[in-house]
Design an enzyme around this catalytic site. Structure first.
Site, PDB file in Angstrom:
ATOM      1  N   HIS A 182       0.861  -1.186   0.000  1.00 15.03           N
ATOM      2  CA  HIS A 182       0.000   0.000   0.000  1.00 15.03           C
ATOM      3  C   HIS A 182       0.892   1.229   0.000  1.00 15.03           C
ATOM      4  O   HIS A 182       1.998   1.202   0.518  1.00 15.03           O
ATOM      5  CB  HIS A 182      -0.872   0.009   1.267  1.00 15.03           C
ATOM      6  CG  HIS A 182      -2.042   0.932   1.176  1.00 15.03           C
ATOM      7  ND1 HIS A 182      -3.251   0.540   0.660  1.00 15.03           N
ATOM      8  CD2 HIS A 182      -2.191   2.228   1.531  1.00 15.03           C
ATOM      9  CE1 HIS A 182      -4.085   1.563   0.702  1.00 15.03           C
ATOM     10  NE2 HIS A 182      -3.471   2.605   1.231  1.00 15.03           N
ATOM     11  N   ASP A 227     -14.043   3.358   7.756  1.00 15.98           N
ATOM     12  CA  ASP A 227     -12.962   4.138   7.137  1.00 15.98           C
ATOM     13  C   ASP A 227     -13.473   4.844   5.887  1.00 15.98           C
ATOM     14  O   ASP A 227     -13.099   5.981   5.607  1.00 15.98           O
ATOM     15  CB  ASP A 227     -11.765   3.256   6.781  1.00 15.98           C
ATOM     16  CG  ASP A 227     -10.701   4.069   6.044  1.00 15.98           C
ATOM     17  OD1 ASP A 227     -10.135   4.982   6.679  1.00 15.98           O
ATOM     18  OD2 ASP A 227     -10.479   3.837   4.854  1.00 15.98           O
ATOM     19  N   ARG A 255     -12.871  13.295   6.427  1.00 16.41           N
ATOM     20  CA  ARG A 255     -11.570  13.938   6.676  1.00 16.41           C
ATOM     21  C   ARG A 255     -11.135  14.731   5.457  1.00 16.41           C
ATOM     22  O   ARG A 255     -10.554  15.805   5.564  1.00 16.41           O
ATOM     23  CB  ARG A 255     -10.517  12.863   7.005  1.00 16.41           C
ATOM     24  CG  ARG A 255     -10.680  12.275   8.389  1.00 16.41           C
ATOM     25  CD  ARG A 255      -9.868  11.003   8.546  1.00 16.41           C
ATOM     26  NE  ARG A 255      -8.466  11.213   8.224  1.00 16.41           N
ATOM     27  CZ  ARG A 255      -7.671  10.273   7.698  1.00 16.41           C
ATOM     28  NH1 ARG A 255      -8.129   9.067   7.437  1.00 16.41           N
ATOM     29  NH2 ARG A 255      -6.424  10.546   7.437  1.00 16.41           N
ATOM     30  N   SER A 277      -6.337   4.359   9.305  1.00 12.35           N
ATOM     31  CA  SER A 277      -7.078   4.211   8.048  1.00 12.35           C
ATOM     32  C   SER A 277      -6.412   3.161   7.156  1.00 12.35           C
ATOM     33  O   SER A 277      -7.064   2.231   6.655  1.00 12.35           O
ATOM     34  CB  SER A 277      -7.127   5.577   7.343  1.00 12.35           C
ATOM     35  OG  SER A 277      -7.513   5.450   6.002  1.00 12.35           O
ATOM     36  N   LYS A 328      -7.585  -1.229   6.711  1.00 13.03           N
ATOM     37  CA  LYS A 328      -7.907  -1.871   5.424  1.00 13.03           C
ATOM     38  C   LYS A 328      -6.991  -3.054   5.159  1.00 13.03           C
ATOM     39  O   LYS A 328      -7.410  -4.081   4.641  1.00 13.03           O
ATOM     40  CB  LYS A 328      -7.787  -0.836   4.298  1.00 13.03           C
ATOM     41  CG  LYS A 328      -8.972   0.133   4.298  1.00 13.03           C
ATOM     42  CD  LYS A 328      -8.845   1.217   3.266  1.00 13.03           C
ATOM     43  CE  LYS A 328      -7.831   2.248   3.660  1.00 13.03           C
ATOM     44  NZ  LYS A 328      -7.995   3.561   3.084  1.00 13.03           N
TER      45      LYS A 328
HETATM   46  N1  URA Z   1      -4.498   6.566   2.420  1.00 16.23           N
HETATM   47  C1  URA Z   1      -5.474   6.007   3.158  1.00 16.23           C
HETATM   48  O1  URA Z   1      -5.984   4.928   2.832  1.00 16.23           O
HETATM   49  N2  URA Z   1      -5.886   6.643   4.268  1.00 16.23           N
HETATM   50  C2  URA Z   1      -5.363   7.816   4.666  1.00 16.23           C
HETATM   51  O2  URA Z   1      -5.778   8.334   5.690  1.00 16.23           O
HETATM   52  C3  URA Z   1      -4.347   8.407   3.886  1.00 16.23           C
HETATM   53  C4  URA Z   1      -3.919   7.745   2.760  1.00 16.23           C
END
Ligand code: URA
Length: 431
Positions: free
Chosen positions: A83, A162, A169, A184, A188
């Site tokens: 990620h 999220d 946000r 966040s 995931k």
């Molecule tokens: N990527 C994400 O999935 N969440 C965040 O808060 C920032 C970048």
């Protein structure tokens, strides 16, 4: 649990009862807490932070807000994932997936859409005619078994808290908070079931984390969350002071990812892709170290098996892997060097905003994306140029937007007399 009390407690720098915090998140996911209270809480967290225990409780509640996947059981083997925290020209997963798959390690990834100046992997993939990002879990597992790579959209059922919180946000200036980003991203990754995760933490002008110190703090937080959940996490702290590779814009980035998979990509992007592949292979069940992982990734690129995996993957999700199938913008306009010298800076943020204004990104969540437009940055930091050389090329729908973008991209370039220190793309590895 009364949201107003939690907002006040955090505003005053207090520490939440962990069950109250979890209940706040779960109630928000059930639409029982209004956006205005959650926005106030996010702003309080932005200023006062969260303790480690609070960050873990928040992450855990987000995971519990929806379903989880158990890809390891479904595939019967260890699952690795990657990620990125997001940047300009970041198409890394699109090149990493097929290379790793060609080395015999499946990579199934949930990706997001772009917002603002940072592009999203799903938007890039959707510039491939016919490509489907919505797969059911069964389709995802089948494709991982048959093809070895799948990149899909986050399903509504996975970490719904999220999904809601990130959108909130995004419009309340509370994205760039370390505990909120860490929870966040990690919620995931944990919900998607990976055993080992490589996180690309972008640092610099075009990233949420502007300094190495801040990026280290974020990296450590994410590693701790992973460790608590029994997952291995390595963080690559990588340069986002200039765009990654040359291409910024959806179809242009697909072309560049494909070029890289067949060994013809730009140096900085190729380096990052191969390094991430090496670490993913070292985390996998192949039983190799990072050095051997790197050797295998390079071999898969050199012998064409990575390109074959790319083409199989794109076809499996309904797309046409031929680069001739990608839509091209009608207008192409060169941005020329105003003088002889060395490129000392290519501002990632300014290039990202120029691409967004051409239509490659979204200002608002509901904006459509123009897949064809964007910017190619031919000259990168440290390159020598002569007056009149092409620094960059704008791909636009019309002359007026091309001219505006060209002026913005030219302003993003700084040309000096002395070469800047060569920092490379990989700044540091944490873990
Ligand atoms: N990527 C994400 O999935 N969440 C965040 O808060 C920032 C970048």
């Amino acid at each position: 649990m009364r949201p107003a009390e939690l907002i006040e407690q955090k505003r005053n720098g207090g520490e939440h009862d962990l069950e109250d915090l979890a209940e706040l998140i779960l109630a928000y996911a059930r639409d029982e807490v209004p956006d205005y209270q959650m926005a106030a809480w996010c702003m309080a967290v932005f200023f006062k932070g969260l303790t480690d225990a609070e960050t873990h409780a928040l992450t855990d509640a987000m995971v519990r807000s929806g379903e989880t996947l158990d890809l390891a059981s479904a595939l019967g083997r260890k699952v690795v994932d990657k990620h990125s925290t997001g940047g300009v020209g970041d198409k890394t997963s699109i090149a990493v997936g097929p290379i790793v798959a060609a080395c015999g390690v499946p990579l199934g990834k949930m990706s997001g859409r772009g917002l603002g100046y940072t592009g999203g992997t799903l938007d890039k993939l959707e510039s491939i005619p016919g490509f489907r990002v919505e797969l059911t879990t069964d389709e995802l597992v089948r494709q991982l078994k048959d093809v070895g790579v799948a990149i899909v959209g986050q399903t509504a059922d996975l970490v719904p808290a999220d999904k809601k919180l990130y959108a909130l946000r995004d419009v309340t200036a509370t994205v760039d908070s370390v505990p909120l980003i860490a929870s966040s991203i990690m919620s995931k990754k944990l919900a998607a079931g990976a055993d080992a995760i490589v996180l690309d933490v972008k640092v610099g002008d075009g990233a949420f984390m502007k300094t190495l110190d801040d990026a280290r703090v974020l990296a450590e937080r994410m590693r701790e969350i992973g460790a608590r959940a029994g997952r291995e996490v390595t963080c690559l702290l990588t340069d986002m002071d200039q765009p990654l590779g040359r291409a910024v814009g959806n179809a242009l980035e697909i072309d560049e990812a494909r070029d890289t998979v067949r060994g013809d990509g730009p140096a900085d992007f190729t380096e990052l892709v191969l390094d991430a592949c090496a670490r993913l292979l070292a985390y996998s069940d192949l039983g190799v170290d990072v050095e051997e992982g790197r050797r295998r990734a390079e071999a898969a690129v050199a012998d064409g098996s990575a390109l074959e995996a790319y083409e199989r993957w794109i076809r499996a999700q309904g797309g046409d892997p031929d680069s001739a199938a990608l839509e091209r913008a009608q207008v192409q306009l060169a941005v020329s060097a105003p003088r002889d010298g060395v490129v000392t800076r290519v501002g990632a943020l300014a290039v990202g905003i120029a691409a967004m204004q051409l239509g490659a990104g979204r200002r608002e969540k509901t904006d459509p994306v123009d897949h064809a437009v964007g910017v190619l940055c031919f000259a990168k930091r440290g390159d020598s140029v002569l007056a009149g050389d092409d620094l960059a090329e704008i791909h636009a729908r019309d002359d007026a937007s091309a001219e505006r973008a060209a002026a913005a991209v030219l302003a993003a370039y700084e040309i000096g007399d002395d070469a800047p220190p060569d920092r490379g793309v990989l700044l540091e590895v944490v873990g």
